[in-house]
Scaffold this motif. Structure first.
Motif, PDB file in Angstrom:
ATOM      1  N   GLY A 487       0.685  -1.264  -0.105  1.00 51.19           N
ATOM      2  CA  GLY A 487       0.073   0.133   0.202  1.00 51.19           C
ATOM      3  C   GLY A 487       0.829   1.286  -0.161  1.00 51.19           C
ATOM      4  N   THR A 488       2.067   1.262  -0.282  1.00 43.75           N
ATOM      5  CA  THR A 488       2.993   2.199  -0.191  1.00 43.75           C
ATOM      6  C   THR A 488       3.426   2.701  -1.701  1.00 43.75           C
ATOM      7  OG1 THR A 488       4.726   1.060   0.519  1.00 43.75           O
ATOM      8  CG2 THR A 488       3.626   2.270   2.229  1.00 43.75           C
ATOM      9  N   ALA A 489       3.379   1.712  -2.644  1.00 48.15           N
ATOM     10  CA  ALA A 489       3.741   2.211  -3.885  1.00 48.15           C
ATOM     11  C   ALA A 489       2.586   3.142  -4.621  1.00 48.15           C
ATOM     12  CB  ALA A 489       4.074   1.080  -4.905  1.00 48.15           C
ATOM     13  N   ILE A 490       3.115   4.141  -5.520  1.00 45.95           N
ATOM     14  CA  ILE A 490       2.145   4.798  -6.173  1.00 45.95           C
ATOM     15  C   ILE A 490       2.459   4.879  -7.576  1.00 45.95           C
ATOM     16  CG2 ILE A 490       1.391   7.326  -6.765  1.00 45.95           C
ATOM     17  CD1 ILE A 490       2.709   8.296  -3.847  1.00 45.95           C
ATOM     18  N   THR A 491       1.421   4.625  -8.354  1.00 48.72           N
ATOM     19  CA  THR A 491       1.674   4.750  -9.974  1.00 48.72           C
ATOM     20  C   THR A 491       1.016   6.228 -10.506  1.00 48.72           C
ATOM     21  OG1 THR A 491       1.159   2.506 -10.323  1.00 48.72           O
ATOM     22  CG2 THR A 491       0.687   3.959 -12.041  1.00 48.72           C
ATOM     23  N   ASN A 492       2.140   6.949 -10.766  1.00 50.61           N
ATOM     24  CA  ASN A 492       1.889   8.410 -10.847  1.00 50.61           C
ATOM     25  C   ASN A 492       1.468   8.866 -12.538  1.00 50.61           C
ATOM     26  OD1 ASN A 492       2.515   9.529  -8.334  1.00 50.61           O
ATOM     27  ND2 ASN A 492       4.529   9.014  -8.978  1.00 50.61           N
ATOM     28  N   PRO A 493       0.687  10.080 -12.631  1.00 52.73           N
ATOM     29  CA  PRO A 493       0.348  10.219 -14.035  1.00 52.73           C
ATOM     30  C   PRO A 493       1.865  11.111 -14.501  1.00 52.73           C
ATOM     31  CG  PRO A 493      -0.361  11.938 -12.374  1.00 52.73           C
ATOM     32  CD  PRO A 493       0.199  10.828 -11.632  1.00 52.73           C
ATOM     33  N   ASP A 494       1.827  11.604 -15.820  1.00 53.04           N
ATOM     34  CA  ASP A 494       2.950  12.485 -16.329  1.00 53.04           C
ATOM     35  C   ASP A 494       2.935  13.978 -15.615  1.00 53.04           C
ATOM     36  OD1 ASP A 494       4.572  14.207 -18.044  1.00 53.04           O
ATOM     37  OD2 ASP A 494       4.325  12.591 -19.518  1.00 53.04           O
ATOM     38  N   PHE A 495       3.594  13.988 -14.633  1.00 53.38           N
ATOM     39  CA  PHE A 495       3.435  15.508 -14.055  1.00 53.38           C
ATOM     40  C   PHE A 495       3.837  16.487 -14.905  1.00 53.38           C
ATOM     41  CE2 PHE A 495       4.341  12.863 -10.160  1.00 53.38           C
ATOM     42  CZ  PHE A 495       2.923  13.140  -9.792  1.00 53.38           C
ATOM     43  N   VAL A 496       4.669  16.271 -16.101  1.00 54.08           N
ATOM     44  CA  VAL A 496       5.062  17.429 -16.978  1.00 54.08           C
ATOM     45  C   VAL A 496       3.895  17.712 -17.852  1.00 54.08           C
ATOM     46  CG1 VAL A 496       6.485  18.050 -19.055  1.00 54.08           C
ATOM     47  CG2 VAL A 496       7.514  16.821 -16.882  1.00 54.08           C
ATOM     48  N   MET A 497       3.375  16.996 -18.352  1.00 51.60           N
ATOM     49  CA  MET A 497       2.055  16.966 -19.110  1.00 51.60           C
ATOM     50  C   MET A 497       0.984  17.508 -18.326  1.00 51.60           C
ATOM     51  SD  MET A 497       1.892  13.639 -21.717  1.00 51.60           S
ATOM     52  CE  MET A 497       0.298  14.110 -22.466  1.00 51.60           C
ATOM     53  N   LEU A 498       0.711  17.257 -17.120  1.00 56.68           N
ATOM     54  CA  LEU A 498      -0.448  17.666 -16.254  1.00 56.68           C
ATOM     55  C   LEU A 498      -0.081  19.305 -16.249  1.00 56.68           C
ATOM     56  CD1 LEU A 498      -2.634  17.155 -14.474  1.00 56.68           C
ATOM     57  CD2 LEU A 498      -1.135  16.512 -12.593  1.00 56.68           C
ATOM     58  N   GLY A 499       1.279  19.760 -15.539  1.00 61.11           N
ATOM     59  CA  GLY A 499       1.611  21.052 -15.711  1.00 61.11           C
ATOM     60  C   GLY A 499       1.392  21.744 -16.837  1.00 61.11           C
ATOM     61  N   GLN A 500       1.900  21.143 -18.024  1.00 63.62           N
ATOM     62  CA  GLN A 500       1.617  22.064 -19.031  1.00 63.62           C
ATOM     63  C   GLN A 500      -0.172  22.077 -19.529  1.00 63.62           C
ATOM     64  OE1 GLN A 500       3.638  19.355 -21.816  1.00 63.62           O
ATOM     65  NE2 GLN A 500       5.750  20.666 -21.518  1.00 63.62           N
ATOM     66  N   SER A 501      -0.486  21.093 -19.187  1.00 67.64           N
ATOM     67  CA  SER A 501      -2.101  21.182 -19.176  1.00 67.64           C
ATOM     68  C   SER A 501      -2.736  22.467 -18.618  1.00 67.64           C
ATOM     69  CB  SER A 501      -2.796  20.172 -18.942  1.00 67.64           C
ATOM     70  OG  SER A 501      -2.912  19.841 -17.528  1.00 67.64           O
ATOM     71  N   PHE A 502      -2.329  22.641 -17.516  1.00 76.04           N
ATOM     72  CA  PHE A 502      -2.490  24.063 -16.510  1.00 76.04           C
ATOM     73  C   PHE A 502      -2.001  25.420 -16.950  1.00 76.04           C
ATOM     74  CE2 PHE A 502      -3.716  20.841 -13.431  1.00 76.04           C
ATOM     75  CZ  PHE A 502      -5.069  21.317 -12.965  1.00 76.04           C
ATOM     76  N   GLY A 503      -1.234  25.354 -18.293  1.00 72.15           N
ATOM     77  CA  GLY A 503      -0.622  26.449 -18.498  1.00 72.15           C
ATOM     78  C   GLY A 503       0.882  26.694 -18.058  1.00 72.15           C
ATOM     79  N   TYR A 504       1.374  25.798 -17.281  1.00 73.24           N
ATOM     80  CA  TYR A 504       2.610  26.127 -16.798  1.00 73.24           C
ATOM     81  C   TYR A 504       3.932  25.707 -17.518  1.00 73.24           C
ATOM     82  CZ  TYR A 504       0.157  26.919 -12.172  1.00 73.24           C
ATOM     83  OH  TYR A 504      -0.517  27.181 -11.062  1.00 73.24           O
ATOM     84  N   HIS A 505       5.059  26.179 -17.391  1.00 72.51           N
ATOM     85  CA  HIS A 505       6.227  25.914 -17.898  1.00 72.51           C
ATOM     86  C   HIS A 505       6.667  24.565 -17.025  1.00 72.51           C
ATOM     87  CE1 HIS A 505      10.252  25.770 -19.313  1.00 72.51           C
ATOM     88  NE2 HIS A 505      10.918  25.340 -18.007  1.00 72.51           N
ATOM     89  N   ALA A 506       6.906  23.519 -17.768  1.00 74.58           N
ATOM     90  CA  ALA A 506       7.077  22.128 -17.048  1.00 74.58           C
ATOM     91  C   ALA A 506       8.266  21.559 -17.589  1.00 74.58           C
ATOM     92  CB  ALA A 506       5.584  21.395 -17.118  1.00 74.58           C
ATOM     93  N   GLU A 507       8.980  20.927 -16.708  1.00 71.98           N
ATOM     94  CA  GLU A 507      10.086  20.025 -17.220  1.00 71.98           C
ATOM     95  C   GLU A 507      10.428  18.992 -16.265  1.00 71.98           C
ATOM     96  OE1 GLU A 507      13.964  22.068 -18.317  1.00 71.98           O
ATOM     97  OE2 GLU A 507      12.956  24.094 -18.004  1.00 71.98           O
ATOM     98  N   ARG A 508      10.788  17.777 -16.692  1.00 70.42           N
ATOM     99  CA  ARG A 508      11.323  16.614 -15.987  1.00 70.42           C
ATOM    100  C   ARG A 508      12.960  16.698 -15.811  1.00 70.42           C
ATOM    101  NH1 ARG A 508       9.102  13.232 -18.335  1.00 70.42           N
ATOM    102  NH2 ARG A 508       7.122  13.229 -17.174  1.00 70.42           N
ATOM    103  N   ILE A 509      13.395  16.551 -14.592  1.00 71.44           N
ATOM    104  CA  ILE A 509      14.758  16.592 -13.963  1.00 71.44           C
ATOM    105  C   ILE A 509      15.209  15.089 -13.832  1.00 71.44           C
ATOM    106  CG2 ILE A 509      16.605  17.753 -12.537  1.00 71.44           C
ATOM    107  CD1 ILE A 509      14.453  20.074 -12.713  1.00 71.44           C
ATOM    108  N   GLU A 510      16.094  14.497 -14.490  1.00 72.06           N
ATOM    109  CA  GLU A 510      16.535  13.020 -14.224  1.00 72.06           C
ATOM    110  C   GLU A 510      18.067  13.215 -13.731  1.00 72.06           C
ATOM    111  OE1 GLU A 510      15.842  11.204 -17.916  1.00 72.06           O
ATOM    112  OE2 GLU A 510      13.593  10.731 -17.306  1.00 72.06           O
ATOM    113  N   ARG A 511      18.901  14.311 -13.784  1.00 72.88           N
ATOM    114  CA  ARG A 511      20.160  14.234 -13.339  1.00 72.88           C
ATOM    115  C   ARG A 511      20.441  15.659 -12.474  1.00 72.88           C
ATOM    116  NH1 ARG A 511      21.492  13.753 -18.565  1.00 72.88           N
ATOM    117  NH2 ARG A 511      22.521  15.764 -18.495  1.00 72.88           N
TER     118      ARG A 511
END
Length: 552
Positions: A487-511
């Motif tokens: 009960g502690t693992a989460i399947t997440n949405p694409d937060f970058v696409m979600l941010g963009q859908s609200f009109g925000y600048h959005a990026e994913r940072i992997e390093r």
């Protein structure tokens, strides 16, 4: 509308205006249509439409904490009110002035279990300073004045006012009341003298500052007194911004995940000057650092509410006074230099600086390095917010707050508080940089308030720390029930696409090395920003980040 024939909803709005209310956070509801009608012509009151009543209440709480004025929220009856209860609880635990107006069923329907009927006095009574229902429109000015006075007096906190819809729509000729004046309790001269004598003789003194009702002037007075007398200062859980963290006299926070050096300072202190805190679980390491009721440390407890003094621990010197009034009374005091005090303060400062020296974190995104970068680039008046989770250790423990920077984090440990708090802060200070730290689970509780920010043009920068789990619960799970994760693992949405859908600048940072340029783009964005940080799940386990930071 003619004052003699106006409905009570219009009177309500005029009463808010008379009390200096500048902003209302709300989800509209049919139970308070008359109040919404009253808002129609209130061009001097900013109406922020939120996406959930919990978001509205969180925003009101954060507004109260940030400004010292009661944050105001309006929600509908039943589900709207129960949704908003999380913000009321947070305001109570955090000592933030707040007023929640709740639409209510018509008075003639009471006690029939009408549609969405709730007894708000019974429901909110245990978690608010006062809960009341208005039956008579002519009494609105009286009750609203009392609500503001109650929210601001003594220990600040939340008030809930229920508004039956037939009362709100009824005609009234009542006039608005004057703006309430709040009296601050002032310390007795003999108590001030006794406190200064105890501090002056102490070899291992410690100031613990916290609670609501502080102003910029109060924070400056705290710093001046501590530095003039070389006294170490600790701020209680998530009140880190009460003292300039860059001062040589700041020795860290007393809160959840308390560092070993802070536990040692509290345990070994001979005199503790407690300015405004309530001695809760977080401040006392689960009530382990003090004996109840009589402590081995000599406590001078200064509090604006007599109900907080001696609630758990009996001080040797109780002082019923507002902390800022007490600091005014001792503004020019120069204490005698006690043996060992300088070394004691220096020891506390060195322990705090060593605590900040976090080792490199597992994974490709190192939050220690990112916080150090933010320390370098954020303006000196930046506002940081967070909800609840292990991720909150970064803004609430590892960032050093300057005298003008602010932290808005829930002492109540409420998940989802960070995004609404950031929206409220940006609505109040549109020219200041507001950065929200949110975990992936934490963000999804109130992330829809990005829409409220978009509509009100007050978009913050949101850092989503994505490790794919409810990290705090996983940490405890691994300790108590190792190798049995549920009960502690989460399947997440694409937060970058979600941010963009609200009109925000959005990026994913992997390093880690991607963060600097991405954050610069976020700062330059005119539409707010969502930065998703991909955190190694092992960076939130007890054998990695938290234990390394805590020294356990």
């Amino acid at each position: 509308m003619d004052a003699k024939t106006r409905h009570a909803g219009a009177l309500l709005v005029d009463c808010l205006r008379a009390q200096g209310t500048r902003r209302v956070f709300a989800v509209p509801g049919e139970s308070y249509l008359a109040a919404l009608d009253g808002m129609h012509d209130a061009n001097d009151i900013d109406l922020v439409l939120t996406r959930h009543e919990g978001g509205a209440a969180f925003m009101a709480e954060a507004h109260g904490k940030l400004t010292g004025e009661p944050g105001v929220a309006m929600v509908t009856r039943g589900p709207g009110a129960t949704n908003a209860s999380i913000g009321v609880h947070t305001a109570m635990q955090d000592s933030s002035p707040m007023i929640l107006f709740v639409g209510q069923i018509a008075t003639w329907m009471r006690d029939r279990e009408a549609f969405q009927e709730v007894d708000y006095r019974a429901f909110f009574g245990p978690i608010a300073k006062w809960a009341v229902e208005v039956d008579d429109a002519d009494r609105l000015p009286e009750i609203i004045s009392r609500a503001y006075a109650t929210a601001l007096s003594g220990r600040p906190g939340p008030v809930v006012v229920a508004l039956p819809e037939d009362m709100l729509s009824g005609a009234t000729a009542a006039a608005t009341g004057a703006k309430v004046e709040i009296s601050r309790p002032w310390p007795e001269p003999r108590s001030v003298d006794a406190a200064m004598a105890m501090l002056g003789a102490a070899e291992r003194p410690l100031i613990m500052a916290g609670g609501g009702g502080w102003s910029d002037a109060g924070r400056a007075a705290l710093k001046a007194f501590a530095e003039r007398n070389d006294l170490p200062v600790s701020c209680i859980f998530r009140f880190n911004d009460l003292m300039d963290n860059h001062s040589a006299n700041y020795v860290g926070d007393a809160g959840v995940g308390m560092s070993p050096h802070m536990k040692e300072l509290i345990s070994q202190a001979d005199v503790i000057l407690a300015l405004g805190p309530r001695f809760g679980e977080a401040t006392t390491d689960g009530y382990a650092l003090f004996q109840a009721p009589d402590t081995k440390q000599n406590i001078i407890h200064v509090h604006a509410s007599d109900r907080e003094i001696g609630k758990v621990y009996q001080p040797v010197l109780p002082i019923h006074a507002h902390p800022e009034a007490f600091l005014q009374a001792i503004a020019d005091t120069v204490l005698p230099v006690a043996d060992g005090r300088a070394a004691w303060t220096q020891k506390g400062r060195q322990g705090y600086l060593a605590f900040l020296n976090v080792p490199e974190q597992p994974g490709t995104v190192d939050m220690g390095a990112i916080v150090r970068h933010l320390q370098d680039v954020l303006p000196d008046d930046a506002i940081l917010t967070n909800g609840a989770g292990n991720f909150a250790i970064w803004p609430s423990k590892m960032f050093k707050y300057g005298p003008r920077q602010r932290l808005l984090g829930p002492q109540s440990g409420a998940m989802g508080a960070g995004v609404p708090a950031a929206v409220a802060a940006k609505a109040e200070h549109r020219d200041r940089t507001v950065v929200c730290f949110a975990g992936d689970g934490d963000f999804q509780m109130t992330g829809m308030e990005l829409g409220a920010a978009l509509q009100s043009d007050c978009q913050p920068i949101v850092l989503i720390l994505n490790n794919g789990m409810y990290g705090t619960i996983r940490m405890h799970q691994e300790r108590e029930y190792p190798h049995r994760m549920a009960g502690t693992a989460i399947t997440n949405p694409d937060f970058v696409m979600l941010g963009q859908s609200f009109g925000y600048h959005a990026e994913r940072i992997e390093r880690t090395d991607e963060f600097s340029a991405a954050f610069r783009r976020a700062m330059d964005s005119t539409t707010g920003a969502v930065l998703e940080l991909m955190i190694d799940p092992q960076a939130i386990t007890p054998r990695a980040t938290l234990d390394q930071i805590r020294g356990d």
